[in-house]
Design a protein around this motif. Structure first.
Motif, PDB file in Angstrom:
ATOM      1  N   ASP A   3      -8.775 -38.192 -61.828  1.00  0.00           N
ATOM      2  CA  ASP A   3      -8.136 -39.230 -60.358  1.00  0.00           C
ATOM      3  C   ASP A   3      -9.145 -40.115 -59.189  1.00  0.00           C
ATOM      4  O   ASP A   3      -9.637 -40.760 -58.705  1.00  0.00           O
ATOM      5  CB  ASP A   3      -6.869 -39.131 -59.952  1.00  0.00           C
ATOM      6  N   ALA A   4      -9.780 -38.227 -59.389  1.00  0.00           N
ATOM      7  CA  ALA A   4     -10.883 -39.110 -57.798  1.00  0.00           C
ATOM      8  C   ALA A   4     -11.963 -39.899 -58.490  1.00  0.00           C
ATOM      9  O   ALA A   4     -12.725 -40.296 -57.565  1.00  0.00           O
ATOM     10  CB  ALA A   4     -11.202 -37.404 -57.103  1.00  0.00           C
ATOM     11  N   LEU A   5     -12.006 -39.242 -59.870  1.00  0.00           N
ATOM     12  CA  LEU A   5     -13.866 -39.876 -60.482  1.00  0.00           C
ATOM     13  C   LEU A   5     -13.280 -41.359 -59.986  1.00  0.00           C
ATOM     14  O   LEU A   5     -14.046 -42.519 -59.118  1.00  0.00           O
ATOM     15  CB  LEU A   5     -13.895 -39.721 -61.114  1.00  0.00           C
ATOM     16  N   GLU A   6     -12.862 -41.586 -60.576  1.00  0.00           N
ATOM     17  CA  GLU A   6     -11.362 -43.641 -60.742  1.00  0.00           C
ATOM     18  C   GLU A   6     -11.296 -44.186 -59.804  1.00  0.00           C
ATOM     19  O   GLU A   6     -12.245 -45.270 -59.514  1.00  0.00           O
ATOM     20  CB  GLU A   6     -10.619 -43.093 -61.653  1.00  0.00           C
ATOM     21  N   THR A   7     -11.261 -43.442 -58.024  1.00  0.00           N
ATOM     22  CA  THR A   7     -10.638 -44.355 -57.446  1.00  0.00           C
ATOM     23  C   THR A   7     -11.870 -44.104 -56.317  1.00  0.00           C
ATOM     24  O   THR A   7     -12.495 -45.386 -55.585  1.00  0.00           O
ATOM     25  CB  THR A   7      -9.627 -43.535 -56.494  1.00  0.00           C
ATOM     26  N   MET A   8     -12.981 -43.319 -56.555  1.00  0.00           N
ATOM     27  CA  MET A   8     -14.767 -43.588 -56.214  1.00  0.00           C
ATOM     28  C   MET A   8     -15.137 -44.426 -56.936  1.00  0.00           C
ATOM     29  O   MET A   8     -16.355 -44.434 -56.926  1.00  0.00           O
ATOM     30  CB  MET A   8     -15.306 -41.756 -55.748  1.00  0.00           C
TER      31      MET A   8
ATOM     32  N   ASP B 260      -6.539 -30.809 -62.127  1.00  0.00           N
ATOM     33  CA  ASP B 260      -6.434 -30.915 -60.843  1.00  0.00           C
ATOM     34  C   ASP B 260      -6.872 -32.099 -60.101  1.00  0.00           C
ATOM     35  O   ASP B 260      -7.650 -32.448 -58.878  1.00  0.00           O
ATOM     36  CB  ASP B 260      -7.890 -30.234 -60.565  1.00  0.00           C
ATOM     37  N   GLU B 261      -6.515 -33.447 -61.023  1.00  0.00           N
ATOM     38  CA  GLU B 261      -6.741 -34.590 -60.611  1.00  0.00           C
ATOM     39  C   GLU B 261      -8.691 -35.604 -60.286  1.00  0.00           C
ATOM     40  O   GLU B 261      -9.125 -36.107 -59.007  1.00  0.00           O
ATOM     41  CB  GLU B 261      -5.492 -34.773 -58.782  1.00  0.00           C
ATOM     42  N   GLU B 262      -9.562 -34.132 -60.631  1.00  0.00           N
ATOM     43  CA  GLU B 262     -10.875 -34.741 -60.542  1.00  0.00           C
ATOM     44  C   GLU B 262     -10.865 -36.134 -61.011  1.00  0.00           C
ATOM     45  O   GLU B 262     -11.976 -36.561 -60.673  1.00  0.00           O
ATOM     46  CB  GLU B 262     -11.654 -33.676 -60.925  1.00  0.00           C
TER      47      GLU B 262
END
Lengths: 265, 245
Positions: A135-140, A131-133
């Motif tokens: 990736d979301a953590l990493e970009t945050m 679900d790309e979560e």
């Protein structure tokens, strides 16, 4: 087209080396993030750890107690029938105590934890990856290892010894029930259990449980982090977590057994 | 206008697979820049390179004069926000907790201030009423709006949106386009949007870069109207004239 045997061997070797490299990098990052939270404890996701502890620990008490009890009953029945021939069935109690505290308690609990929580860790993290979560953590700029893996590792390391104690006690109660049916007084049974158990043996079993918890959580979370973005990706990750977790625990238990033998403990 | 993103001679792809070769473009501060092209042409791959999720195969990417590399990654990520195609909200947290997360981790605000800011952001995307809902209870459009609010939490200079219109009905998609323009005007944020939805492109884009899968290259750069009316490339003309806008 079917590839040749040399190709297959080469491919598997390369896959194995790549897997090993990924595992080393993953364990290395876990070490780095552990140091980070040791020096900055506020960065540890305590709430997430408690949630993982509830799922891995308290939600697994009933199944652990049931399996431990049945294991005790089976172990007592099987050994009593042999020992009865020599009239020493009372020594079933000694066998139960040594077997459960030293080996069976930690390993059976570890297998249950790998099946229940190792697979759950892999499925949860794997779904988040799909679900790309992640990736979301990493970009945050939030490292997924600190955010998702460390709380689960700590939870598994706390849950394992507690579940092991429950499994061992349930197993001893199962054994007591069988011997009671064979007309051996409970006081005799418990005296034999107390006599054959040492503090060192119990602590060794619990220490093994902590290490098994660590390994199961690392294997489960690692499988989740490496989930492929395919239809069967999460299922494959969960399977890898269970198989890898159980295999790692058994190998580790063997190594510990050899070390104990060498040092005569 | 100042160039906030510079993509120079970039080969995009993953592993040993090259998807796009020698890509060059820049994004100006305050504009809505669209990466567009057919399915599988490499626009999402290019966005992943720009936000530092995947390393480029060749060339360089600079964001606010910082080269995207291991050393600068953290500093660059404090300047950007990303909304993923699925929204990528954390399923175990409420909408409000999702928006609060980056504020808890990186801002020095006190708890009441953090909650005020998160609620302000949710209001700006018309999601204040859903603050206590779990992501599983939201529609696709609501998830994306909540994800935009989370991405805006640390006041990023650039907001990346991956396929914001995908899976949405035309009305919700149009509302989301208007939200992007509103945020661009009110918060002066630069937007980089990955999409192939022509109505959205004509509504929001100041400029776009178009990629082609078969040529593995960027084949056009300019405003949507320029590309539609003045492009000499037959693929670009065909792509834009399919929509008749």
């Amino acid at each position: 087209m079917k590839k040749g045997i040399l190709y297959q061997i080469g491919k598997r070797t390369v896959d194995f080396i790549n897997g090993l490299q990924e595992t080393c990098a993953f364990v290395g990052e876990i070490c780095c993030r552990t140091f980070e939270v040791v020096f900055m404890p506020k960065r540890f996701r305590f709430g997430d750890m408690m949630l993982a502890l509830e799922r891995a620990g308290s939600n697994g008490v009933a199944i652990n107690a049931l399996v431990g009890f049945l294991l005790g009953v089976i172990l007592a029945f099987q050994s009593a029938t042999s020992l009865q021939m020599f009239g020493v069935e009372v020594y079933v109690a000694d066998l139960m105590a040594i077997g459960l505290f030293r080996e069976l308690g930690p390993i059976v609990t570890a297998i249950l934890l790998a099946g229940r929580s190792g697979s759950a860790f892999a499925a949860e993290i794997g779904t988040m990856k799909v679900d790309e979560e992640l990736d979301a953590l990493e970009t945050m700029d939030l490292p997924p290892v600190r955010f998702l893996v460390l709380p689960r590792i700590v939870a598994a390391m706390i849950a394992m010894p507690l579940l092991t104690i429950i499994c061992e006690l349930a197993g001893l109660i199962g054994g007591a029930l069988v011997l009671k049916m064979m007309n051996i007084p409970l006081s005799v049974y418990w005296n034999h259990v107390a006599d054959s158990s040492t503090v060192f043996m119990i602590l060794l079993g619990l220490a093994k449980a902590v290490v098994f918890g660590l390994v199961i959580a690392i294997v489960g979370c690692g499988a989740g982090m490496r989930t492929r973005n395919t239809a069967d990706g999460v299922g494959v990750a969960a399977t890898k977590a269970v198989v890898g977790g159980i295999l790692s625990v058994v190998i580790l238990d063997g190594i510990i057994a050899v070390i104990c033998y060498i040092f005569n403990v | 206008m100042e160039e906030i993103i510079k993509v120079e001679h970039v080969d995009a792809g993953y592993g040993k697979t090259v998807v796009l070769r020698d890509v060059n473009f820049c994004v100006k501060r305050g504009e809505v820049f669209v990466l567009l092209g057919g399915s599988g042409c490499g626009k999402s791959t290019m966005m992943k390179h720009i936000i530092g999720l995947n390393p480029v195969l060749a060339g360089s990417i600079k964001i606010a004069d910082l080269e995207m590399n291991r050393k600068n990654k953290s500093a660059i990520r404090r300047k950007i926000g990303v909304m993923y195609q699925s929204g990528a909200l954390f399923g175990s947290m409420t909408v409000l907790e999702n928006v609060l997360l980056p504020l808890e981790e990186f801002s020095k605000m006190k708890k009441p201030e953090r909650i005020d800011k998160a609620m302000y952001l949710l209001e700006s995307v018309s999601m204040a009423d859903a603050a206590d809902k779990m992501p599983a209870d939201l529609s696709g459009g609501m998830k994306k709006r909540a994800a935009i609010a989370r991405a805006m939490a640390l006041d990023p200079e650039i907001l990346f949106l991956d396929e914001p219109s995908a899976g949405l009905d035309p009305i919700t998609s149009y509302a989301l386009d208007n939200l992007i323009l509103k945020l661009r005007d009110e918060m002066k944020t630069t937007f980089v949007v990955v999409t192939h939805e022509l109505p959205s492109i004509f509504t929001i884009a100041d400029r776009c870069a178009m990629f082609d899968k078969s040529r593995k290259a960027m084949i056009a750069l300019g405003s949507p109207k320029e590309l539609r009316d003045e492009s000499e490339d037959s693929f670009v003309r065909e792509f834009f004239n399919r929509g008749k806008f």
